[in-house]
Design a protein around this motif. Structure first.
Motif, PDB file in Angstrom:
ATOM      1  N   LEU A   1      -1.136  -4.979  -0.701  1.00 59.00           N
ATOM      2  CA  LEU A   1      -1.720  -6.167  -0.065  1.00 59.00           C
ATOM      3  C   LEU A   1      -2.208  -7.149  -1.113  1.00 59.00           C
ATOM      4  O   LEU A   1      -3.347  -7.619  -1.087  1.00 59.00           O
ATOM      5  CB  LEU A   1      -2.868  -5.756   0.866  1.00 59.00           C
ATOM      6  N   GLY A   2      -1.316  -7.441  -2.069  1.00 53.33           N
ATOM      7  CA  GLY A   2      -1.594  -8.543  -2.985  1.00 53.33           C
ATOM      8  C   GLY A   2      -1.392  -9.835  -2.219  1.00 53.33           C
ATOM      9  O   GLY A   2      -1.369  -9.856  -0.985  1.00 53.33           O
ATOM     10  N   LEU A   3      -1.198 -10.911  -2.953  1.00 51.71           N
ATOM     11  CA  LEU A   3      -1.033 -12.207  -2.283  1.00 51.71           C
ATOM     12  C   LEU A   3       0.150 -12.177  -1.324  1.00 51.71           C
ATOM     13  O   LEU A   3       0.066 -12.647  -0.185  1.00 51.71           O
ATOM     14  CB  LEU A   3      -0.820 -13.308  -3.342  1.00 51.71           C
ATOM     15  N   MET A   4       1.276 -11.589  -1.783  1.00 49.40           N
ATOM     16  CA  MET A   4       2.465 -11.588  -0.940  1.00 49.40           C
ATOM     17  C   MET A   4       2.356 -10.563   0.187  1.00 49.40           C
ATOM     18  O   MET A   4       2.662 -10.856   1.345  1.00 49.40           O
ATOM     19  CB  MET A   4       3.712 -11.337  -1.795  1.00 49.40           C
ATOM     20  N   GLY A   5       1.929  -9.336  -0.146  1.00 46.65           N
ATOM     21  CA  GLY A   5       1.825  -8.307   0.882  1.00 46.65           C
ATOM     22  C   GLY A   5       0.875  -8.730   1.997  1.00 46.65           C
ATOM     23  O   GLY A   5       1.129  -8.469   3.187  1.00 46.65           O
TER      24      GLY A   5
ATOM     25  N   TRP B   1      -2.050  -0.637   4.000  1.00 48.25           N
ATOM     26  CA  TRP B   1      -2.687   0.178   2.954  1.00 48.25           C
ATOM     27  C   TRP B   1      -2.605  -0.586   1.635  1.00 48.25           C
ATOM     28  O   TRP B   1      -1.587  -1.229   1.337  1.00 48.25           O
ATOM     29  CB  TRP B   1      -1.973   1.522   2.767  1.00 48.25           C
ATOM     30  N   ASN B   2      -3.668  -0.498   0.873  1.00 46.84           N
ATOM     31  CA  ASN B   2      -3.661  -1.059  -0.480  1.00 46.84           C
ATOM     32  C   ASN B   2      -4.459  -0.151  -1.391  1.00 46.84           C
ATOM     33  O   ASN B   2      -5.449   0.464  -0.974  1.00 46.84           O
ATOM     34  CB  ASN B   2      -4.291  -2.463  -0.482  1.00 46.84           C
ATOM     35  N   ARG B   3      -3.997  -0.064  -2.658  1.00 44.77           N
ATOM     36  CA  ARG B   3      -4.688   0.785  -3.639  1.00 44.77           C
ATOM     37  C   ARG B   3      -6.168   0.411  -3.710  1.00 44.77           C
ATOM     38  O   ARG B   3      -7.048   1.288  -3.700  1.00 44.77           O
ATOM     39  CB  ARG B   3      -4.008   0.626  -5.004  1.00 44.77           C
ATOM     40  N   THR B   4      -6.446  -0.871  -3.777  1.00 45.16           N
ATOM     41  CA  THR B   4      -7.839  -1.341  -3.743  1.00 45.16           C
ATOM     42  C   THR B   4      -8.176  -1.658  -2.290  1.00 45.16           C
ATOM     43  O   THR B   4      -7.726  -2.657  -1.729  1.00 45.16           O
ATOM     44  CB  THR B   4      -7.985  -2.613  -4.619  1.00 45.16           C
ATOM     45  N   ARG B   5      -8.939  -0.786  -1.692  1.00 45.22           N
ATOM     46  CA  ARG B   5      -9.085  -0.825  -0.234  1.00 45.22           C
ATOM     47  C   ARG B   5      -9.703  -2.117   0.286  1.00 45.22           C
ATOM     48  O   ARG B   5      -9.399  -2.560   1.403  1.00 45.22           O
ATOM     49  CB  ARG B   5      -9.934   0.382   0.214  1.00 45.22           C
ATOM     50  N   SER B   6     -10.551  -2.764  -0.519  1.00 46.37           N
ATOM     51  CA  SER B   6     -11.244  -3.962  -0.013  1.00 46.37           C
ATOM     52  C   SER B   6     -10.271  -5.044   0.462  1.00 46.37           C
ATOM     53  O   SER B   6     -10.618  -5.868   1.307  1.00 46.37           O
ATOM     54  CB  SER B   6     -12.163  -4.528  -1.098  1.00 46.37           C
ATOM     55  N   LYS B   7      -9.028  -5.006  -0.038  1.00 48.41           N
ATOM     56  CA  LYS B   7      -8.074  -6.059   0.355  1.00 48.41           C
ATOM     57  C   LYS B   7      -7.579  -5.895   1.796  1.00 48.41           C
ATOM     58  O   LYS B   7      -6.898  -6.774   2.315  1.00 48.41           O
ATOM     59  CB  LYS B   7      -6.885  -6.086  -0.615  1.00 48.41           C
ATOM     60  N   THR B   8      -7.894  -4.760   2.436  1.00 45.39           N
ATOM     61  CA  THR B   8      -7.469  -4.612   3.836  1.00 45.39           C
ATOM     62  C   THR B   8      -8.367  -5.423   4.769  1.00 45.39           C
ATOM     63  O   THR B   8      -7.957  -5.737   5.889  1.00 45.39           O
ATOM     64  CB  THR B   8      -7.512  -3.126   4.290  1.00 45.39           C
TER      65      THR B   8
ATOM     66  N   CYS C   1       5.411  -3.906  -1.002  1.00 46.25           N
ATOM     67  CA  CYS C   1       5.426  -5.102  -1.859  1.00 46.25           C
ATOM     68  C   CYS C   1       4.358  -4.927  -2.934  1.00 46.25           C
ATOM     69  O   CYS C   1       3.197  -5.301  -2.754  1.00 46.25           O
ATOM     70  CB  CYS C   1       5.181  -6.355  -1.012  1.00 46.25           C
ATOM     71  N   LEU C   2       4.768  -4.336  -4.057  1.00 46.76           N
ATOM     72  CA  LEU C   2       3.846  -4.084  -5.174  1.00 46.76           C
ATOM     73  C   LEU C   2       4.247  -4.969  -6.352  1.00 46.76           C
ATOM     74  O   LEU C   2       5.203  -5.748  -6.271  1.00 46.76           O
ATOM     75  CB  LEU C   2       3.886  -2.614  -5.583  1.00 46.76           C
ATOM     76  N   THR C   3       3.553  -4.784  -7.474  1.00 51.02           N
ATOM     77  CA  THR C   3       3.814  -5.649  -8.625  1.00 51.02           C
ATOM     78  C   THR C   3       5.212  -5.413  -9.198  1.00 51.02           C
ATOM     79  O   THR C   3       5.964  -6.367  -9.443  1.00 51.02           O
ATOM     80  CB  THR C   3       2.748  -5.392  -9.725  1.00 51.02           C
ATOM     81  N   THR C   4       5.541  -4.157  -9.444  1.00 49.33           N
ATOM     82  CA  THR C   4       6.824  -3.829 -10.072  1.00 49.33           C
ATOM     83  C   THR C   4       7.436  -2.612  -9.389  1.00 49.33           C
ATOM     84  O   THR C   4       6.751  -1.856  -8.684  1.00 49.33           O
ATOM     85  CB  THR C   4       6.633  -3.457 -11.564  1.00 49.33           C
TER      86      THR C   4
ATOM     87  N   THR D   1       9.536  -5.763  -3.404  1.00 50.11           N
ATOM     88  CA  THR D   1       9.016  -5.941  -4.761  1.00 50.11           C
ATOM     89  C   THR D   1      10.104  -6.546  -5.638  1.00 50.11           C
ATOM     90  O   THR D   1      11.270  -6.149  -5.541  1.00 50.11           O
ATOM     91  CB  THR D   1       8.619  -4.552  -5.312  1.00 50.11           C
ATOM     92  N   ASN D   2       9.730  -7.476  -6.504  1.00 51.79           N
ATOM     93  CA  ASN D   2      10.728  -8.068  -7.410  1.00 51.79           C
ATOM     94  C   ASN D   2      11.227  -7.019  -8.403  1.00 51.79           C
ATOM     95  O   ASN D   2      10.435  -6.264  -8.965  1.00 51.79           O
ATOM     96  CB  ASN D   2      10.089  -9.242  -8.170  1.00 51.79           C
ATOM     97  N   GLY D   3      12.535  -6.972  -8.595  1.00 49.83           N
ATOM     98  CA  GLY D   3      13.087  -5.995  -9.536  1.00 49.83           C
ATOM     99  C   GLY D   3      14.513  -6.325  -9.904  1.00 49.83           C
ATOM    100  O   GLY D   3      15.048  -7.369  -9.509  1.00 49.83           O
TER     101      GLY D   3
ATOM    102  N   MET E   1      12.456 -15.178  -1.121  1.00 50.70           N
ATOM    103  CA  MET E   1      12.637 -16.527  -1.656  1.00 50.70           C
ATOM    104  C   MET E   1      11.564 -17.439  -1.029  1.00 50.70           C
ATOM    105  O   MET E   1      11.841 -18.295  -0.186  1.00 50.70           O
ATOM    106  CB  MET E   1      14.062 -17.041  -1.356  1.00 50.70           C
ATOM    107  N   ALA E   2      10.360 -17.203  -1.466  1.00 49.43           N
ATOM    108  CA  ALA E   2       9.217 -17.956  -0.935  1.00 49.43           C
ATOM    109  C   ALA E   2       7.979 -17.580  -1.731  1.00 49.43           C
ATOM    110  O   ALA E   2       7.926 -16.505  -2.322  1.00 49.43           O
ATOM    111  CB  ALA E   2       8.975 -17.598   0.534  1.00 49.43           C
ATOM    112  N   VAL E   3       6.998 -18.474  -1.725  1.00 50.30           N
ATOM    113  CA  VAL E   3       5.662 -18.114  -2.198  1.00 50.30           C
ATOM    114  C   VAL E   3       4.868 -17.701  -0.947  1.00 50.30           C
ATOM    115  O   VAL E   3       5.315 -17.961   0.179  1.00 50.30           O
ATOM    116  CB  VAL E   3       4.994 -19.298  -2.952  1.00 50.30           C
TER     117      VAL E   3
END
Ligand code: FVH
Length: 292
Positions: free
Chosen positions: A13-17, A34-41, A68-71, A95-97, A122-124
């Protein structure tokens, strides 16, 4: 086929997730997050999402698992211990790869009975769920993609590019290459014009008009040359560009700017002319980018 309000889980749940999960919720899909850092939920729960305490809990909540993670290294480290929980489910990895990473993940998934679909966004984040956004998809199981297409359509327009799992990443990186090339040109153009104090906002309309006008011709011309093998041009040949290019690099130097971004283009033009392609257009440069 999935119903139009089929449930889904979103891992990451980063910006994109966050934008993806929010789009699902707004379209009426019951969404577990679900997100590794729970506060983002928090903000998504406020919109109606169900939070999961662990990745496994989110995975087992639904058949469709969007990641949708960083890598892709982080995707592997998250999913590999969950292979058993993922068996029989569909992973859509946004995820971009690289194409190679997508193929490796697809092979790993197939070996564990997991359906794997790779995607390239293909979007921000702000474009998600607007008509301007689309997502490229590829994977061996096209029927699974079609089954989930109504759900994925809540995120952005869906473009299926083929059964080779690496294709979505290939299209994604190729399109982004065009974007980064433009970004480099824009950065250097503002540096040059700004070196004499010309205000950026005054220059921007000229730059936009010029770059957009040239992009149409450059892309169409390159595609035509590559498709036909006819690289000769009567528009703007490589010998002329080779002769003109020192003006750019010496102006950058004289204006106190770095030349790193554009010096490689002089090398490419020099090589093209040395190899006898001076009368050709820019489509020839694509061929010179292949390693011998
Ligand atoms: N944002 C954009 O404009 C672009 C548009 C095109 C597609 N990209 C790609 O989308 C992927 C995610 O990008 P993002 O913008 O959401 O990135 P962040 O906001 O930095 O969030 C990253 C999330 O990944 C989680 N994460 C990272 N490593 C791990 C790991 N080892 N295990 C579990 N989760 C991990 C991170 O969690 P946390 O730091 O909040 O705990 C975030 O949720 C990316 O491929 C772009 O290239 C975006």
């Amino acid at each position: 086929m999935a119903s139009t309000t089929a449930p889904a889980s979103v891992l990451g749940l980063g910006l994109m997730g966050t934008a993806l999960a929010s789009a699902l919720i707004k379209a009426g899909h019951p969404t577990t997050v679900w997100n590794r850092t729970r506060s983002k939920t928090g903000p998504l729960v406020a919109q109606g999402a169900t939070p999961a305490d662990t990745a496994r809990e989110a995975i087992t909540a639904n058949e469709l698992v969007i990641v949708c993670l960083t890598t892709n290294d982080s995707v592997r480290s998250l999913l590999e211990p969950e292979a058993e929980a993922l068996a029989g489910r569909t992973v859509v990895n946004l995820t971009n790869g690289t194409p190679g990473q997508a193929r490796e993940l697809a092979d790993w998934a197939a070996a564990h009975g997991i359906t794997y679909i790779d995607g390239g966004i293909m979007a921000v984040p702000q474009m998600i769920a607007t008509p301007a956004a689309y997502i490229l998809y590829s994977g061996t199981d096209e029927a699974a993609f079609e089954a989930h297409r109504p759900t994925l359509a809540a995120l952005a327009d869906t473009k299926w590019v083929g059964k080779d799992p690496g294709l979505a990443a290939l299209y994604d990186l190729s399109l982004l290459t065009g974007m980064y090339g433009t970004a480099m040109g824009v950065a250097q153009a503002f540096a040059l014009i700004g070196s004499e104090g010309i205000p950026p906002l005054e220059f921007a309309p000229l730059l936009t008009e010029w770059v957009v006008a040239m992009a149409h011709g450059n892309i169409a011309g390159a595609a035509e040359g590559l498709a036909t093998g006819q690289h000769l041009t009567d528009v703007s040949n490589l010998a002329m560009n080779k002769a003109a290019f020192p003006n750019f690099t010496s102006a950058y130097e004289a204006q106190g700017l770095r030349t790193d971004l554009f010096a490689p283009l002089q090398d490419l033009l020099d090589r093209a002319v040395e190899q006898g392609h001076g009368e050709d257009g820019f489509s020839r440069l694509t061929l010179l980018l292949k390693k011998d």
